[in-house]
Enzyme design. Structure first.
Site, PDB file in Angstrom:
ATOM      1  N   CYS A 114       0.809  -1.227   0.000  1.00  0.00           N
ATOM      2  CA  CYS A 114       0.000   0.000   0.000  1.00  0.00           C
ATOM      3  C   CYS A 114       0.839   1.272   0.000  1.00  0.00           C
ATOM      4  CB  CYS A 114      -0.947   0.001   1.191  1.00  0.00           C
ATOM      5  SG  CYS A 114      -2.101  -1.393   1.208  1.00  0.00           S
ATOM      6  N   HIS A 250      -3.427   7.337   1.883  1.00  0.00           N
ATOM      7  CA  HIS A 250      -3.802   6.005   1.430  1.00  0.00           C
ATOM      8  C   HIS A 250      -5.206   5.720   1.935  1.00  0.00           C
ATOM      9  CE1 HIS A 250      -4.067   1.806   0.763  1.00  0.00           C
ATOM     10  NE2 HIS A 250      -3.800   1.451   2.010  1.00  0.00           N
ATOM     11  N   ASN A 280     -10.070  -0.209  -0.452  1.00  0.00           N
ATOM     12  CA  ASN A 280      -8.613  -0.119  -0.377  1.00  0.00           C
ATOM     13  C   ASN A 280      -8.040  -0.672  -1.674  1.00  0.00           C
ATOM     14  OD1 ASN A 280      -5.883  -0.427   0.133  1.00  0.00           O
ATOM     15  ND2 ASN A 280      -6.150  -1.280   2.184  1.00  0.00           N
TER      16      ASN A 280
END
Length: 323
Positions: A114, A250, A280
Protein backbone atom coordinates in the site's frame (compact mmCIF):
# COMPACT_ATOMS: atom_id res chain seq x y z
CA UNK A 1 18.40 26.99 -10.96
CA UNK A 2 17.15 24.18 -8.68
CA UNK A 3 15.24 21.36 -10.38
CA UNK A 4 11.81 20.19 -9.22
CA UNK A 5 9.69 17.19 -10.26
CA UNK A 6 6.39 18.87 -11.11
CA UNK A 7 3.03 17.18 -11.70
CA UNK A 8 2.19 17.90 -15.33
CA UNK A 9 -0.73 15.49 -15.72
CA UNK A 10 -2.97 13.10 -13.79
CA UNK A 11 -5.44 10.37 -14.68
CA UNK A 12 -7.12 7.25 -13.39
CA UNK A 13 -9.02 4.15 -14.42
CA UNK A 14 -11.66 2.11 -12.61
CA UNK A 15 -13.11 -1.21 -13.82
CA UNK A 16 -16.74 -1.07 -14.91
CA UNK A 17 -17.96 -3.62 -12.37
CA UNK A 18 -19.11 -1.90 -9.18
CA UNK A 19 -19.57 -4.17 -6.15
CA UNK A 20 -21.76 -2.74 -3.36
CA UNK A 21 -21.52 -4.01 0.20
CA UNK A 22 -24.90 -5.70 -0.18
CA UNK A 23 -23.35 -8.19 -2.61
CA UNK A 24 -21.32 -9.64 0.26
CA UNK A 25 -24.44 -10.15 2.38
CA UNK A 26 -25.45 -12.98 0.07
CA UNK A 27 -22.21 -14.94 0.66
CA UNK A 28 -20.83 -13.96 4.06
CA UNK A 29 -21.99 -13.37 7.62
CA UNK A 30 -21.80 -9.62 7.21
CA UNK A 31 -23.96 -6.58 6.50
CA UNK A 32 -23.67 -3.28 4.69
CA UNK A 33 -23.88 -1.49 8.04
CA UNK A 34 -21.10 -3.64 9.56
CA UNK A 35 -18.74 -2.91 6.65
CA UNK A 36 -19.51 0.82 6.60
CA UNK A 37 -19.15 1.27 10.35
CA UNK A 38 -15.76 -0.44 10.50
CA UNK A 39 -14.19 0.79 7.27
CA UNK A 40 -16.25 3.58 5.70
CA UNK A 41 -16.45 1.53 2.50
CA UNK A 42 -19.74 1.46 0.59
CA UNK A 43 -18.65 -0.01 -2.74
CA UNK A 44 -15.59 -0.96 -4.75
CA UNK A 45 -14.64 -1.90 -8.32
CA UNK A 46 -13.48 -5.35 -9.42
CA UNK A 47 -11.54 -6.04 -12.60
CA UNK A 48 -13.37 -7.97 -15.29
CA UNK A 49 -12.35 -11.49 -16.26
CA UNK A 50 -9.21 -11.16 -18.37
CA UNK A 51 -8.64 -7.53 -17.31
CA UNK A 52 -5.14 -7.23 -15.87
CA UNK A 53 -3.19 -4.84 -13.68
CA UNK A 54 -1.15 -3.71 -16.68
CA UNK A 55 -4.35 -3.05 -18.66
CA UNK A 56 -5.61 -0.72 -15.93
CA UNK A 57 -2.19 0.89 -15.49
CA UNK A 58 -1.95 1.63 -19.22
CA UNK A 59 -5.43 3.21 -19.21
CA UNK A 60 -4.54 5.48 -16.28
CA UNK A 61 -1.21 6.37 -17.91
CA UNK A 62 -2.95 7.29 -21.17
CA UNK A 63 -5.29 9.62 -19.25
CA UNK A 64 -2.35 11.24 -17.43
CA UNK A 65 -0.44 11.80 -20.68
CA UNK A 66 -3.54 13.35 -22.26
CA UNK A 67 -3.89 15.63 -19.23
CA UNK A 68 -0.24 16.69 -19.63
CA UNK A 69 -0.47 17.07 -23.40
CA UNK A 70 2.37 14.63 -24.09
CA UNK A 71 2.76 11.35 -25.99
CA UNK A 72 4.65 8.16 -25.14
CA UNK A 73 7.56 9.45 -27.22
CA UNK A 74 7.96 12.29 -24.69
CA UNK A 75 8.25 9.95 -21.69
CA UNK A 76 11.66 8.81 -20.43
CA UNK A 77 10.64 6.33 -17.74
CA UNK A 78 7.69 4.42 -16.30
CA UNK A 79 7.42 3.28 -12.70
CA UNK A 80 4.50 1.05 -11.72
CA UNK A 81 3.77 0.55 -8.03
CA UNK A 82 1.96 -2.77 -7.63
CA UNK A 83 1.81 -5.95 -5.59
CA UNK A 84 -0.41 -7.69 -8.15
CA UNK A 85 1.56 -7.62 -11.39
CA UNK A 86 0.23 -9.79 -14.22
CA UNK A 87 3.16 -12.22 -14.03
CA UNK A 88 6.12 -12.93 -11.75
CA UNK A 89 8.14 -11.32 -14.52
CA UNK A 90 8.49 -9.31 -16.67
CA UNK A 91 7.40 -6.21 -14.81
CA UNK A 92 3.98 -4.68 -15.28
CA UNK A 93 5.82 -1.47 -16.18
CA UNK A 94 7.42 -2.99 -19.27
CA UNK A 95 3.99 -4.29 -20.30
CA UNK A 96 2.61 -0.76 -19.96
CA UNK A 97 5.59 0.54 -21.94
CA UNK A 98 4.69 -1.81 -24.81
CA UNK A 99 0.98 -0.95 -24.67
CA UNK A 100 1.74 2.77 -24.86
CA UNK A 101 4.06 2.28 -27.84
CA UNK A 102 7.06 3.64 -25.96
CA UNK A 103 10.16 2.13 -27.59
CA UNK A 104 12.87 4.05 -25.72
CA UNK A 105 13.60 4.87 -22.11
CA UNK A 106 13.12 2.36 -19.29
CA UNK A 107 10.42 0.89 -17.07
CA UNK A 108 10.32 -0.98 -13.76
CA UNK A 109 8.01 -1.97 -10.91
CA UNK A 110 8.15 -0.96 -7.25
CA UNK A 111 6.67 -3.32 -4.65
CA UNK A 112 5.92 -1.79 -1.26
CA UNK A 113 2.27 -2.89 -1.07
CA UNK A 114 0.00 0.00 0.00
CA UNK A 115 3.00 2.33 0.39
CA UNK A 116 4.10 1.52 -3.15
CA UNK A 117 2.99 4.77 -4.76
CA UNK A 118 4.83 6.89 -2.17
CA UNK A 119 7.95 4.80 -2.81
CA UNK A 120 7.47 5.16 -6.58
CA UNK A 121 7.07 8.95 -6.32
CA UNK A 122 10.26 9.15 -4.29
CA UNK A 123 12.13 7.09 -6.90
CA UNK A 124 10.74 9.19 -9.76
CA UNK A 125 11.76 12.37 -7.95
CA UNK A 126 15.31 11.03 -7.55
CA UNK A 127 15.52 10.06 -11.23
CA UNK A 128 14.50 13.56 -12.27
CA UNK A 129 16.77 15.37 -9.81
CA UNK A 130 19.75 13.21 -10.83
CA UNK A 131 19.19 13.91 -14.52
CA UNK A 132 18.39 10.28 -15.39
CA UNK A 133 14.97 11.26 -16.74
CA UNK A 134 13.02 14.41 -17.55
CA UNK A 135 9.51 12.98 -17.75
CA UNK A 136 8.40 10.01 -15.66
CA UNK A 137 5.02 8.25 -15.58
CA UNK A 138 4.34 7.16 -12.01
CA UNK A 139 1.49 4.67 -11.82
CA UNK A 140 -0.22 2.79 -9.01
CA UNK A 141 -2.28 -0.18 -10.19
CA UNK A 142 -3.75 -3.18 -8.39
CA UNK A 143 -5.97 -6.23 -8.90
CA UNK A 144 -6.41 -7.16 -5.26
CA UNK A 145 -9.66 -8.99 -6.01
CA UNK A 146 -7.43 -11.77 -7.38
CA UNK A 147 -5.75 -12.46 -4.03
CA UNK A 148 -8.74 -12.36 -1.69
CA UNK A 149 -9.91 -15.23 0.51
CA UNK A 150 -13.64 -14.95 -0.12
CA UNK A 151 -14.43 -16.81 3.12
CA UNK A 152 -12.63 -14.22 5.29
CA UNK A 153 -15.10 -11.44 5.98
CA UNK A 154 -12.49 -9.39 7.82
CA UNK A 155 -10.42 -8.81 4.66
CA UNK A 156 -12.30 -9.58 1.45
CA UNK A 157 -14.80 -6.74 1.92
CA UNK A 158 -12.04 -4.12 2.22
CA UNK A 159 -10.22 -4.21 -1.10
CA UNK A 160 -10.85 -3.11 -4.68
CA UNK A 161 -9.15 -2.76 -8.05
CA UNK A 162 -8.09 0.25 -10.11
CA UNK A 163 -5.24 2.46 -11.23
CA UNK A 164 -4.06 6.05 -11.05
CA UNK A 165 -1.14 7.86 -12.66
CA UNK A 166 0.87 11.07 -12.50
CA UNK A 167 3.12 12.46 -15.21
CA UNK A 168 6.09 14.12 -13.49
CA UNK A 169 8.25 16.60 -15.39
CA UNK A 170 11.54 18.20 -14.39
CA UNK A 171 11.42 21.99 -14.30
CA UNK A 172 13.92 24.63 -13.16
CA UNK A 173 12.36 26.60 -10.30
CA UNK A 174 13.36 28.67 -7.27
CA UNK A 175 14.24 25.97 -4.72
CA UNK A 176 11.79 27.25 -2.10
CA UNK A 177 8.54 25.91 -0.65
CA UNK A 178 6.72 28.19 -3.09
CA UNK A 179 7.79 25.92 -5.96
CA UNK A 180 5.37 23.54 -7.60
CA UNK A 181 6.41 19.91 -7.51
CA UNK A 182 7.79 17.46 -4.97
CA UNK A 183 9.27 19.34 -2.00
CA UNK A 184 10.22 16.41 0.24
CA UNK A 185 9.93 12.65 0.75
CA UNK A 186 10.24 10.36 3.77
CA UNK A 187 10.41 6.54 3.57
CA UNK A 188 10.58 3.78 6.19
CA UNK A 189 10.20 0.03 6.60
CA UNK A 190 10.46 -2.51 9.41
CA UNK A 191 10.52 -6.17 8.41
CA UNK A 192 9.90 -7.34 11.98
CA UNK A 193 6.19 -6.75 11.34
CA UNK A 194 5.81 -8.79 8.16
CA UNK A 195 3.31 -11.18 9.77
CA UNK A 196 0.80 -8.37 10.33
CA UNK A 197 -0.03 -8.05 6.62
CA UNK A 198 1.13 -10.47 3.93
CA UNK A 199 0.11 -12.88 1.18
CA UNK A 200 0.64 -16.55 1.99
CA UNK A 201 1.79 -17.48 -1.51
CA UNK A 202 4.72 -17.02 -3.86
CA UNK A 203 7.59 -18.98 -5.37
CA UNK A 204 8.29 -20.63 -2.01
CA UNK A 205 4.81 -22.18 -1.94
CA UNK A 206 4.08 -22.56 -5.64
CA UNK A 207 0.73 -20.82 -5.16
CA UNK A 208 -0.64 -17.33 -5.68
CA UNK A 209 -1.87 -17.27 -2.10
CA UNK A 210 -4.34 -15.04 -0.27
CA UNK A 211 -4.03 -11.82 1.67
CA UNK A 212 -3.75 -12.25 5.45
CA UNK A 213 -4.01 -9.38 7.91
CA UNK A 214 -4.08 -8.76 11.64
CA UNK A 215 -6.34 -5.74 11.33
CA UNK A 216 -6.16 -4.44 14.91
CA UNK A 217 -2.37 -4.53 14.92
CA UNK A 218 -2.12 -2.83 11.54
CA UNK A 219 -4.48 -0.10 12.75
CA UNK A 220 -2.33 0.47 15.86
CA UNK A 221 0.82 0.97 13.79
CA UNK A 222 -0.89 2.91 11.01
CA UNK A 223 -2.05 6.07 12.78
CA UNK A 224 1.18 6.54 14.74
CA UNK A 225 3.52 5.88 11.81
CA UNK A 226 1.50 7.84 9.25
CA UNK A 227 1.33 10.94 11.43
CA UNK A 228 5.05 10.70 12.19
CA UNK A 229 6.17 10.32 8.57
CA UNK A 230 3.88 13.13 7.42
CA UNK A 231 5.28 15.41 10.13
CA UNK A 232 8.86 14.59 9.12
CA UNK A 233 8.11 15.22 5.43
CA UNK A 234 6.51 18.59 6.26
CA UNK A 235 9.51 19.60 8.37
CA UNK A 236 11.86 18.70 5.51
CA UNK A 237 9.77 20.79 3.14
CA UNK A 238 9.84 23.72 5.54
CA UNK A 239 6.09 23.90 5.98
CA UNK A 240 3.69 23.72 8.94
CA UNK A 241 0.34 21.89 9.16
CA UNK A 242 -1.51 25.17 8.65
CA UNK A 243 0.19 25.50 5.24
CA UNK A 244 -1.40 22.28 4.01
CA UNK A 245 -4.36 22.56 1.65
CA UNK A 246 -5.04 18.83 1.31
CA UNK A 247 -4.02 15.57 2.89
CA UNK A 248 -4.39 12.83 0.28
CA UNK A 249 -3.88 9.66 2.32
CA UNK A 250 -3.80 6.00 1.43
CA UNK A 251 -7.48 5.07 1.37
CA UNK A 252 -7.43 2.01 3.61
CA UNK A 253 -10.00 2.69 6.30
CA UNK A 254 -11.92 5.82 7.28
CA UNK A 255 -10.97 5.38 10.94
CA UNK A 256 -7.25 5.36 10.09
CA UNK A 257 -7.75 8.42 7.88
CA UNK A 258 -9.63 10.26 10.65
CA UNK A 259 -7.16 9.22 13.35
CA UNK A 260 -4.17 10.42 11.32
CA UNK A 261 -5.82 13.76 10.56
CA UNK A 262 -6.55 14.28 14.26
CA UNK A 263 -2.95 13.45 15.20
CA UNK A 264 -1.72 16.00 12.64
CA UNK A 265 -4.18 18.60 13.96
CA UNK A 266 -5.93 18.97 10.61
CA UNK A 267 -9.71 18.94 10.01
CA UNK A 268 -11.37 16.33 7.83
CA UNK A 269 -12.43 19.19 5.54
CA UNK A 270 -8.81 19.19 4.36
CA UNK A 271 -8.73 15.46 3.59
CA UNK A 272 -9.53 13.98 0.18
CA UNK A 273 -11.60 10.88 0.89
CA UNK A 274 -12.50 8.27 -1.74
CA UNK A 275 -12.47 5.08 0.34
CA UNK A 276 -16.28 4.93 0.32
CA UNK A 277 -16.30 4.47 -3.48
CA UNK A 278 -13.11 2.50 -4.15
CA UNK A 279 -12.29 0.53 -1.01
CA UNK A 280 -8.61 -0.12 -0.38
CA UNK A 281 -6.88 -0.23 -3.76
CA UNK A 282 -3.42 -0.53 -2.18
CA UNK A 283 -0.76 1.25 -4.29
CA UNK A 284 -3.46 2.67 -6.58
CA UNK A 285 -5.33 4.50 -3.83
CA UNK A 286 -3.28 7.72 -3.62
CA UNK A 287 -3.07 8.43 -7.37
CA UNK A 288 -6.75 7.50 -7.70
CA UNK A 289 -7.61 9.96 -4.93
CA UNK A 290 -5.41 12.67 -6.47
CA UNK A 291 -7.07 12.25 -9.86
CA UNK A 292 -10.57 12.19 -8.40
CA UNK A 293 -9.71 15.22 -6.24
CA UNK A 294 -8.75 17.16 -9.38
CA UNK A 295 -11.88 15.91 -11.18
CA UNK A 296 -14.06 17.09 -8.28
CA UNK A 297 -12.43 20.53 -8.32
CA UNK A 298 -10.95 20.06 -4.85
CA UNK A 299 -7.28 20.02 -5.83
CA UNK A 300 -6.08 23.02 -7.83
CA UNK A 301 -2.74 24.22 -9.13
CA UNK A 302 -0.67 25.72 -6.33
CA UNK A 303 -2.28 23.66 -3.54
CA UNK A 304 0.05 22.21 -0.90
CA UNK A 305 -0.53 18.45 -0.60
CA UNK A 306 0.67 15.82 1.84
CA UNK A 307 0.32 12.16 0.86
CA UNK A 308 1.07 9.30 3.24
CA UNK A 309 0.65 5.52 3.19
CA UNK A 310 1.49 2.34 5.09
CA UNK A 311 1.42 -1.22 3.85
CA UNK A 312 2.80 -4.71 4.26
CA UNK A 313 6.44 -4.97 5.19
CA UNK A 314 5.67 -2.94 7.18
CA UNK A 315 6.56 -0.13 4.78
CA UNK A 316 5.42 3.47 5.09
CA UNK A 317 6.22 6.97 3.98
CA UNK A 318 5.05 10.43 2.93
CA UNK A 319 5.54 12.95 0.16
CA UNK A 320 4.93 16.70 0.26
CA UNK A 321 4.26 18.42 -3.05
CA UNK A 322 2.77 21.62 -4.37
CA UNK A 323 0.29 20.79 -7.13
Amino acid sequence: MPLRAVVAGVGHYLPSRVVPNTEFEEKLDTTDEWIRSRSGIERRHFAAEGETTSDMAAAAATAAMASAGVTAEDVDAIIVATSTADLTFPSAATMVQARLGMTSGFAFDVQAVCAGFVYALSNANALILSGQARRVLVIGAESFSRIMDWTDRSTCVLFGDGAGALLLEGRDLTGTAEDRGILSTDLHSDGRYQDLLYVDGGVSTGTTGHLRMQGNQVFRHAVEKLAATATTAMERAGIAPEDVDWIVPHQANIRIIQGTARKLGLPMEKVVVTVQDHGNTSAASIPLALSVGVERGQIRQGDMIVTEAIGGGLAWGAVVLRW
